[in-house]
Structures are given as C-alpha cells and as structure tokens.
Design a protein around this motif. Structure first.
Motif, short mmCIF file in Angstrom:
data_model
loop_
_atom_site.label_atom_id
_atom_site.label_comp_id
_atom_site.label_asym_id
_atom_site.label_seq_id
_atom_site.Cartn_x
_atom_site.Cartn_y
_atom_site.Cartn_z
N PRO A 141 -12.84 2.01 -5.63
CA PRO A 141 -13.95 1.07 -5.41
C PRO A 141 -15.16 1.79 -4.83
CG PRO A 141 -11.89 0.20 -4.52
CD PRO A 141 -11.63 1.62 -4.89
N ALA A 142 -16.34 1.35 -5.24
CA ALA A 142 -17.57 1.96 -4.73
C ALA A 142 -17.67 1.75 -3.22
CB ALA A 142 -18.79 1.35 -5.44
N LEU A 143 -18.06 2.80 -2.53
CA LEU A 143 -18.22 2.75 -1.08
C LEU A 143 -19.55 3.40 -0.74
CD1 LEU A 143 -16.85 2.03 1.62
CD2 LEU A 143 -15.83 4.31 1.62
N ARG A 253 -0.16 1.85 -7.00
CA ARG A 253 0.22 1.93 -5.59
C ARG A 253 -1.00 2.24 -4.71
NH1 ARG A 253 5.75 2.64 -4.46
NH2 ARG A 253 7.07 2.92 -6.30
N ILE A 254 -1.84 3.15 -5.19
CA ILE A 254 -3.05 3.48 -4.42
C ILE A 254 -3.95 2.25 -4.31
CG2 ILE A 254 -5.16 4.86 -4.42
CD1 ILE A 254 -3.62 7.12 -5.72
N ALA A 255 -4.11 1.53 -5.43
CA ALA A 255 -4.96 0.34 -5.41
C ALA A 255 -4.42 -0.70 -4.44
CB ALA A 255 -5.05 -0.24 -6.82
N GLU A 256 -3.10 -0.87 -4.40
CA GLU A 256 -2.51 -1.83 -3.47
C GLU A 256 -2.67 -1.38 -2.03
OE1 GLU A 256 1.46 -1.96 -4.85
OE2 GLU A 256 1.02 -3.22 -6.61
N ALA A 257 -2.57 -0.07 -1.81
CA ALA A 257 -2.66 0.45 -0.44
C ALA A 257 -4.06 0.28 0.14
CB ALA A 257 -2.26 1.93 -0.41
N ILE A 258 -5.08 0.53 -0.67
CA ILE A 258 -6.45 0.42 -0.16
C ILE A 258 -6.99 -1.00 -0.26
CG2 ILE A 258 -6.95 2.81 -0.71
CD1 ILE A 258 -8.48 1.92 -3.13
N GLY A 259 -6.19 -1.92 -0.84
CA GLY A 259 -6.58 -3.32 -0.87
C GLY A 259 -7.41 -3.72 -2.05
N ARG A 260 -7.50 -2.86 -3.09
CA ARG A 260 -8.29 -3.25 -4.25
C ARG A 260 -7.59 -4.36 -5.03
NH1 ARG A 260 -10.71 0.77 -8.96
NH2 ARG A 260 -11.90 -0.81 -10.07
N GLU A 261 -6.25 -4.26 -5.14
CA GLU A 261 -5.46 -5.30 -5.76
C GLU A 261 -4.78 -6.08 -4.64
OE1 GLU A 261 -2.82 -3.69 -8.60
OE2 GLU A 261 -4.39 -2.79 -9.81
N GLN A 262 -5.41 -7.19 -4.23
CA GLN A 262 -4.91 -7.94 -3.10
C GLN A 262 -3.72 -8.80 -3.48
OE1 GLN A 262 -9.02 -9.49 -1.98
NE2 GLN A 262 -8.02 -9.39 0.00
N LYS A 263 -2.76 -8.87 -2.58
CA LYS A 263 -1.64 -9.79 -2.73
C LYS A 263 -1.89 -11.01 -1.86
CE LYS A 263 1.77 -6.20 -3.72
NZ LYS A 263 3.05 -5.59 -3.32
N ARG A 264 -1.21 -12.10 -2.18
CA ARG A 264 -1.41 -13.32 -1.42
C ARG A 264 -1.02 -13.08 0.05
NH1 ARG A 264 1.10 -18.70 -3.84
NH2 ARG A 264 -0.43 -18.11 -5.42
N GLY A 265 -1.90 -13.47 0.94
CA GLY A 265 -1.63 -13.32 2.36
C GLY A 265 -1.99 -11.96 2.94
N SER A 266 -2.50 -11.04 2.11
CA SER A 266 -2.86 -9.72 2.61
C SER A 266 -4.38 -9.61 2.70
CB SER A 266 -2.32 -8.61 1.69
OG SER A 266 -2.91 -8.70 0.41
N ARG A 268 -8.00 -7.37 2.71
CA ARG A 268 -8.58 -6.18 2.11
C ARG A 268 -8.92 -5.17 3.20
NH1 ARG A 268 -11.04 -5.14 -2.70
NH2 ARG A 268 -10.92 -7.33 -3.28
N ARG A 269 -8.56 -3.91 2.95
CA ARG A 269 -8.86 -2.87 3.93
C ARG A 269 -10.34 -2.53 3.87
NH1 ARG A 269 -4.40 -0.47 6.06
NH2 ARG A 269 -2.42 -0.82 4.99
N THR A 270 -10.89 -2.21 5.00
CA THR A 270 -12.28 -1.78 5.09
C THR A 270 -12.32 -0.37 5.64
OG1 THR A 270 -12.49 -2.77 7.29
CG2 THR A 270 -13.16 -4.12 5.39
N PHE A 271 -13.23 0.44 5.11
CA PHE A 271 -13.35 1.82 5.52
C PHE A 271 -14.77 2.06 6.01
CE2 PHE A 271 -10.13 1.73 2.17
CZ PHE A 271 -9.05 2.28 2.85
N ILE A 272 -14.89 2.90 7.05
CA ILE A 272 -16.20 3.19 7.62
C ILE A 272 -17.05 4.00 6.64
CG2 ILE A 272 -17.40 4.30 9.53
CD1 ILE A 272 -14.90 3.82 11.23
N ASP A 273 -16.43 5.02 6.06
CA ASP A 273 -17.15 5.88 5.14
C ASP A 273 -16.14 6.54 4.20
OD1 ASP A 273 -15.86 7.71 6.79
OD2 ASP A 273 -17.69 8.27 7.87
#
Length: 351
Positions: A141-143, A253-266, A268-273
């Motif tokens: 995802p663009a950051l 797996r990477i997409a799920e870990a960084i929150g790009r593909e959100q699951k119900r109840g989870s 989205r991760r946010t990153f500073i930079d």
C-alpha cells in the motif's frame, strides 16, 4: 426433528400414534381430541404417522409416449436446458406443447435438473529438491504518497523466505535482489520460477526486434544472471497465477499482517513511515522462518534449511554447520548471539 405436516392437518404425529394405540371408541377419541370421527377412522387404518403425498396416483399429461421419450432424449443426450427443449419440441414435433407440460415431464423422469460438471481437482506442486525457488513481487500500500514493492523468494522444499523492499520494480532491481538472495541462500539454486512481469523477463516485450514471439530473448539481465549461475529460469503460464501459488500465498500473508486485507474484527495497522513498515515486515519474515509449519512435519524453515536430507545438500557436515551458524549470527538481532538460535540446529555442534 423437523415436522413436515400438511397445512390443514388437525393432528400431530404424537396424536396419531395415540389414536393407533388407544382402545377407546371412535366417538370417545373424537370428543377427547376435538377432531372428526373421519380423522379417527383414517389414522386407525394406517400403520404410519406421516402425511401421505396428495399427488394423484394417475397423472394426466398432454404429451404422448413418443413426445415424452423425445423430451427425455433431448435432456439426457444433448443436455439441453428447459427453454431449448421447449423450442425444439414446439418447432419440430407439437406446436401446442406448453413449457409447464414439458417441465412436468422432466420432473416425472427425475431429470428436471442438469447434472453439474465435476470440479477439476486442485493441482499440487511436484516434489522438488532444495534449491527450487519461487520469486514474485508484492505491491505494498502507498505510504506517504510513495509506492513500494516487496520482492519475495521462497524455497519450495524448506519454505525458507527471503524478502527485500524496493521503490522500483524493474529488471535491474530484480537482478540485484536475486544476487543478494543467492549470496544469502546456503544451498545451490537450480531452478527459479517467476511470472511474466517485465522485471523478470522480456517474453512479451513488443519493442525488441528479432525476438521470438511469446518467448524470452535471453537478453534480460535477470535471465543473464540465471545463465551465469547455471540456473534454469522457468516462467508461469500467462494468466495462471496459481502456478506460482506458493509465493502468492506468502504474499497474502504479508497483506494480512500489514492489514491490507482486513478480517472481520481486526484493525488496520498504521505505520509512521517507510522504515517503520519495512522493520515490521522484516520481523514478520524473521519470525516466519522460525515458526514450525505443518507442511514441514512441524519443523521451522530454518530447521529444514539446516538439516535437509534430500539431494543437493550438505546437511550434517561440519563445515555446513559452521556456515549456518555464521548465517544465523549475521541475521540475529544485535542484542542476541548466534547461540540463541542453536536450538534450531539439532545437528550443530560447538567448534
């Protein structure tokens, strides 16, 4: 148990069984249960308590025997849908046949529904020795209005993963990634499987002259590096990402870990930079390589990499153990030493 009673039924299966067991007279039972004497006579004359079908024993039909056989033949032999059968029958045999009559004919013969085609069995990866590498690029995802790409390599036999994140996805970047992976991987690589992206091949390049149609020219820097190292570079069939499904699954797996593909109840991760996100992915890959996997007999990829017993390995040799310990020492966080990971090498010994 779900009851399937007639809409106007005045008794239940329990009441009907009571009627059949009772020794009272018909008049007494009718008064006791609040039903007619006809109902009492009906259920006393039966041995079951379920409703019978209200369908007539003899069905009237507007189709002759020949027409009915023609309808069944069109369905079973040609697998025609109902509307096509109606069109054929009305045009060629009897223009007065109705759609409902033909539908009832199909129901009577138990062929009112077309059989569903069998689903193709999912393919499985062929067994390969260590050194068969799947490589792909994962769009991140663009950051901060900047796009990044994760170059991912995974070994088919040990599931060992190597990831780098870059801001470009061209041939030079892919070639540099491959060089660093080959330097990092402690075994000989004999095969690499990629898709047909321009960073990996010029198979579908339109600006190259004298290039075979639909085939790579061999001039791509990624292909040249593979040739120099004696590695076979395979390409997936166009529009068939499942061929490279092993690395595609890790990309998910990477997409799920960084929150790009959100699951119900989870959340989205946010990153500073970018550095924060890259450090998170690096830790995710580090932990994955040390996680026991069912597909490896509950070994971690690092364990399988260190003690692989298949061909093209040097597992168990003293020099190989030392090399793997040095590799772990390079990758371990600065607060730890390689000895913290010696538990991953059951065959390793002090030297």
């Amino acid at each position: 148990m779900e009851l399937n009673l007639h809409a106007n039924a005045t008794t239940t299966p329990k009441t009907r069984a009571y009627i059949q067991r009772s020794k009272k007279s018909v008049a007494q039972l009718a008064a006791e249960l609040g039903v007619s004497e006809t109902t009492i006579y009906r259920w006393r004359g039966r041995t079951t308590v379920g409703d019978r079908s209200h369908r007539p024993n003899n069905l009237t039909t507007s189709l002759s025997a020949v027409e009915e056989r023609a309808v069944c033949e069109l369905r079973t032999s040609l697998q025609l849908p109902l509307d096509d059968i109606v069109e054929v029958m009305q045009r060629c045999i009897n223009a007065k046949l109705s759609r409902s009559a033909i539908h009832r004919c199909l129901q009577r013969n138990g062929i009112s529904r077309l059989a569903k085609p069998d689903k193709p069995k999912p393919g499985i990866f062929e067994t390969a020795s260590i050194g068969f590498i799947h490589i792909d690029v994962k769009y991140l995802p663009a950051l901060q209005r900047r796009t990044s790409y994760a170059f991912v390599a995974i070994d088919r036999a040990t599931r060992y993963v190597f990831v780098e994140i870059h801001s470009r996805r061209d041939g030079a970047t892919a070639t540099g990634f491959l060089k660093r992976f080959l330097a990092d991987f402690p075994h000989e690589v004999h095969t690499i499987l990629t898709d047909n992206g321009a960073e990996f091949t010029d198979r579908f390049a339109v600006d190259k002259k004298n290039k075979p149609v639909g085939k790579p020219s061999g001039d791509h820097p990624f292909d040249q590096l593979c040739k120099q190292r004696g590695i076979q570079h395979r390409l997936t069939k166009p529009y068939h990402p499942q061929t490279n499904g092993l690395v595609e699954r890790f990309n998910r797996r990477i997409a799920e870990a960084i929150g790009r593909e959100q699951k119900r109840g989870s959340a989205r991760r946010t990153f500073i930079d970018h550095a924060d996100r890259d450090a998170f992915i690096a830790k995710f890959v580090h932990d994955y390589n040390r996680t026991r996997l069912k597909c490896l007999g509950y070994l971690a990829p690092m364990q399988a990499l260190a003690n692989h017993t298949g061909p093209n390995t040097k597992a168990g040799t003293h020099n190989h153990k030392c090399q793997l310990l040095r590799m772990l020492e390079r990758r371990a966080p600065s607060t730890r030493s390689a000895t913290a990971y010696e538990s991953l090498l059951p065959c390793a010994t002090a030297h």
